[in-house]
Design an enzyme around this catalytic site. Structure first.
Site, PDB file in Angstrom:
ATOM      1  N   HIS A  80       0.842  -1.197   0.000  1.00 32.20           N
ATOM      2  CA  HIS A  80       0.000   0.000   0.000  1.00 32.20           C
ATOM      3  C   HIS A  80       0.875   1.243   0.000  1.00 32.20           C
ATOM      4  O   HIS A  80       1.762   1.399   0.841  1.00 32.20           O
ATOM      5  CB  HIS A  80      -0.915   0.005   1.229  1.00 32.20           C
ATOM      6  CG  HIS A  80      -2.117  -0.870   1.085  1.00 32.20           C
ATOM      7  ND1 HIS A  80      -3.255  -0.704   1.836  1.00 32.20           N
ATOM      8  CD2 HIS A  80      -2.369  -1.910   0.253  1.00 32.20           C
ATOM      9  CE1 HIS A  80      -4.153  -1.617   1.491  1.00 32.20           C
ATOM     10  NE2 HIS A  80      -3.633  -2.358   0.531  1.00 32.20           N
ATOM     11  N   TYR A 132      -9.401   5.690   6.926  1.00 32.56           N
ATOM     12  CA  TYR A 132      -9.594   6.125   8.306  1.00 32.56           C
ATOM     13  C   TYR A 132     -10.652   7.227   8.300  1.00 32.56           C
ATOM     14  O   TYR A 132     -10.430   8.297   7.714  1.00 32.56           O
ATOM     15  CB  TYR A 132      -8.287   6.664   8.890  1.00 32.56           C
ATOM     16  CG  TYR A 132      -7.240   5.614   9.173  1.00 32.56           C
ATOM     17  CD1 TYR A 132      -7.023   5.167  10.473  1.00 32.56           C
ATOM     18  CD2 TYR A 132      -6.466   5.077   8.145  1.00 32.56           C
ATOM     19  CE1 TYR A 132      -6.051   4.219  10.748  1.00 32.56           C
ATOM     20  CE2 TYR A 132      -5.500   4.118   8.408  1.00 32.56           C
ATOM     21  CZ  TYR A 132      -5.302   3.691   9.712  1.00 32.56           C
ATOM     22  OH  TYR A 132      -4.341   2.740   9.978  1.00 32.56           O
ATOM     23  N   PRO A 170      -4.474   0.605  18.512  1.00 32.12           N
ATOM     24  CA  PRO A 170      -4.166   0.111  17.162  1.00 32.12           C
ATOM     25  C   PRO A 170      -4.336   1.143  16.048  1.00 32.12           C
ATOM     26  O   PRO A 170      -4.035   0.834  14.895  1.00 32.12           O
ATOM     27  CB  PRO A 170      -5.158  -1.046  16.985  1.00 32.12           C
ATOM     28  CG  PRO A 170      -6.298  -0.701  17.896  1.00 32.12           C
ATOM     29  CD  PRO A 170      -5.692  -0.012  19.070  1.00 32.12           C
ATOM     30  N   LYS A 214       1.012   0.217  14.992  1.00 30.25           N
ATOM     31  CA  LYS A 214       2.387   0.214  15.473  1.00 30.25           C
ATOM     32  C   LYS A 214       2.767  -1.006  16.320  1.00 30.25           C
ATOM     33  O   LYS A 214       3.956  -1.257  16.525  1.00 30.25           O
ATOM     34  CB  LYS A 214       2.651   1.479  16.305  1.00 30.25           C
ATOM     35  CG  LYS A 214       2.734   2.735  15.455  1.00 30.25           C
ATOM     36  CD  LYS A 214       4.067   2.828  14.743  1.00 30.25           C
ATOM     37  CE  LYS A 214       4.071   3.841  13.634  1.00 30.25           C
ATOM     38  NZ  LYS A 214       3.723   3.322  12.324  1.00 30.25           N
ATOM     39  N   TYR A 218       3.754   6.854   9.911  1.00 33.94           N
ATOM     40  CA  TYR A 218       2.957   5.685   9.568  1.00 33.94           C
ATOM     41  C   TYR A 218       3.810   4.604   8.904  1.00 33.94           C
ATOM     42  O   TYR A 218       3.664   3.418   9.194  1.00 33.94           O
ATOM     43  CB  TYR A 218       1.804   6.084   8.635  1.00 33.94           C
ATOM     44  CG  TYR A 218       0.710   5.046   8.556  1.00 33.94           C
ATOM     45  CD1 TYR A 218      -0.444   5.180   9.320  1.00 33.94           C
ATOM     46  CD2 TYR A 218       0.805   3.944   7.707  1.00 33.94           C
ATOM     47  CE1 TYR A 218      -1.464   4.234   9.241  1.00 33.94           C
ATOM     48  CE2 TYR A 218      -0.188   2.998   7.634  1.00 33.94           C
ATOM     49  CZ  TYR A 218      -1.329   3.144   8.411  1.00 33.94           C
ATOM     50  OH  TYR A 218      -2.325   2.185   8.350  1.00 33.94           O
TER      51      TYR A 218
END
Length: 391
Positions: A72, A201, A293, A297, A385
């Site tokens: 991704h 998200y 979550p 991580k 990220y």
């Protein structure tokens, strides 16, 4: 039984550590309290940072990941019925993440360990870590109905929050930092292709939602729910209807529905135990720290811990210097606290607190707007990220 490194726990951290040590010519024994089937089916994380992907490849455990995993190059943020894509490679100099479930990582590492590595004992329950400050620490464990002792030069506790390793650190030396959140995630697995080709998200006045996936045919989705929620309180139609509400966009995007095969609740908490070393006992992964979550991580932090330990012990073997072992805790904690900060930021950015005021709602939207309009702020998110450095 004797070995150089006794590893408690055959999750991804313990198994990867065993592989790294094997490749460095250092022997180890892995003790796992559950059976192999349990370890290979327990659903956990599914997002691998660039550094984790690189480590698995270098360790010889990346072949199936590269074949079946989903690279991704970004995520999508949704808020106020709008969509904003964060382009990872463009912001980080080419870094990305990989969708590849923890279960699959464990399967790959177990197969390698059983084929090439040292002993991996399933249904071997660690009972206590003893003499951690001596040169020969020991792990008492129960296996095949009887107690035994594993004598080591070093012990690494990869046995999770409820394991025995952290209990061997005297309370007088321990410092604990934690935060619990008044909400959790209702997670589902569904036999339906993902409705988007990258993670989504969503911040919504009704609460957070996340669109993820396990493969091109299996979707993984989450809803923010109040703390203490029972997953069975939600019927399948109610889950899909709520997901549709929270993912709604002004451009008519549609969520695909399908049979739900699994429901679960994930509690949300932040936790750090300092120090991560006591004598010759080293803590790694959830034994030392937990993150909500939202930032993906948890598994990646555990990988950073065991990479740090393997490098430090290899350095000791090659040079005789214990400098890197002595600074293990400090080295890991620098990365841990950055991950805790990022996970907290993502959680408070996207989740609606039960007592949120209209002012706080508008602040969330302002923060999201800032990400969408400032390359500097967006870059900070992308760098965090895709992963903090492993060294």
């Amino acid at each position: 039984m004797r070995t150089t490194v006794g590893i408690i726990g055959a999750g991804p951290a313990g198994l990867l550590l065993a592989r790294l040590l094997h490749n460095a010519g250092i022997d180890s024994v892995v003790l796992e309290s559950h059976d192999r089937a349990y370890v290979e089916r327990r659903q956990r994380a599914g997002i691998l940072e660039q550094g984790t992907v690189d480590v698995l490849r270098a360790a010889g455990a990346g072949e199936r990941m590269d074949r079946e995993g989903l690279r991704h190059d970004g995520i999508e943020l949704r808020f106020d019925r709008r969509r904003h894509r964060v382009d990872f490679p463009a912001l980080t100099g080419g870094r990305s993440v990989m969708v590849y479930a923890q279960t699959e990582v464990c399967k790959d590492l177990i197969a390698l360990q059983l084929k090439e590595g040292g002993p991996l004992l399933f249904e071997a329950e660690a009972l206590a870590v003893e003499d951690a400050q001596s040169e020969r620490p020991r792990v008492r464990f129960r296996h095949a109905g009887s107690e035994d002792v594993l004598e080591c030069e070093y012990v690494v506790g990869c046995d999770g929050f409820w394991g025995v390793a952290r209990k061997a650190v005297p309370a007088s030396l321990s410092r604990v930092y934690e935060r619990t959140y008044p909400f959790g995630w209702l997670g589902i697995l569904a036999d339906v292709p993902p409705s988007h080709d990258e993670l989504v998200y969503a911040r919504h006045d009704r609460g957070f939602a996340l669109l993820s996936m396990r493969s091109t045919s299996v979707s993984r989705l989450y809803l923010q729910v109040p703390d203490g929620t029972d997953a069975e309180e939600w019927d399948d139609d109610g889950i899909w209807t709520e997901l549709e509400r929270r993912f709604e966009t002004a451009d008519g995007w549609r969520l695909r529905r399908g049979p739900i095969t699994q429901k679960s609740i994930t509690p949300m908490r932040s936790f750090v135990h300092e120090p991560m070393r006591h004598g010759r006992l080293f803590l790694a992964g959830d034994a030392a720290h937990i993150v909500p979550p939202t930032g993906a991580k948890g598994l990646n932090l555990a990988v950073g811990d065991v990479v740090t330990f393997a490098r430090a012990l290899t350095h000791r073997q090659e040079t005789g210097s214990a400098e890197l072992l002595d600074t293990y805790s400090e080295t890991c904690l620098r990365r841990v606290w950055q991950a805790e900060r990022f996970s907290y930021d993502m959680t408070t950015l996207l989740h609606r607190a039960p007592d949120a005021t209209p002012f706080e709602d508008r602040l969330q939207l302002a923060r999201l707007e800032r990400i969408a309009t400032s390359r500097a702020v967006e870059t900070d998110l992308a760098e965090a990220y895709t992963g903090f450095p492993l060294h």
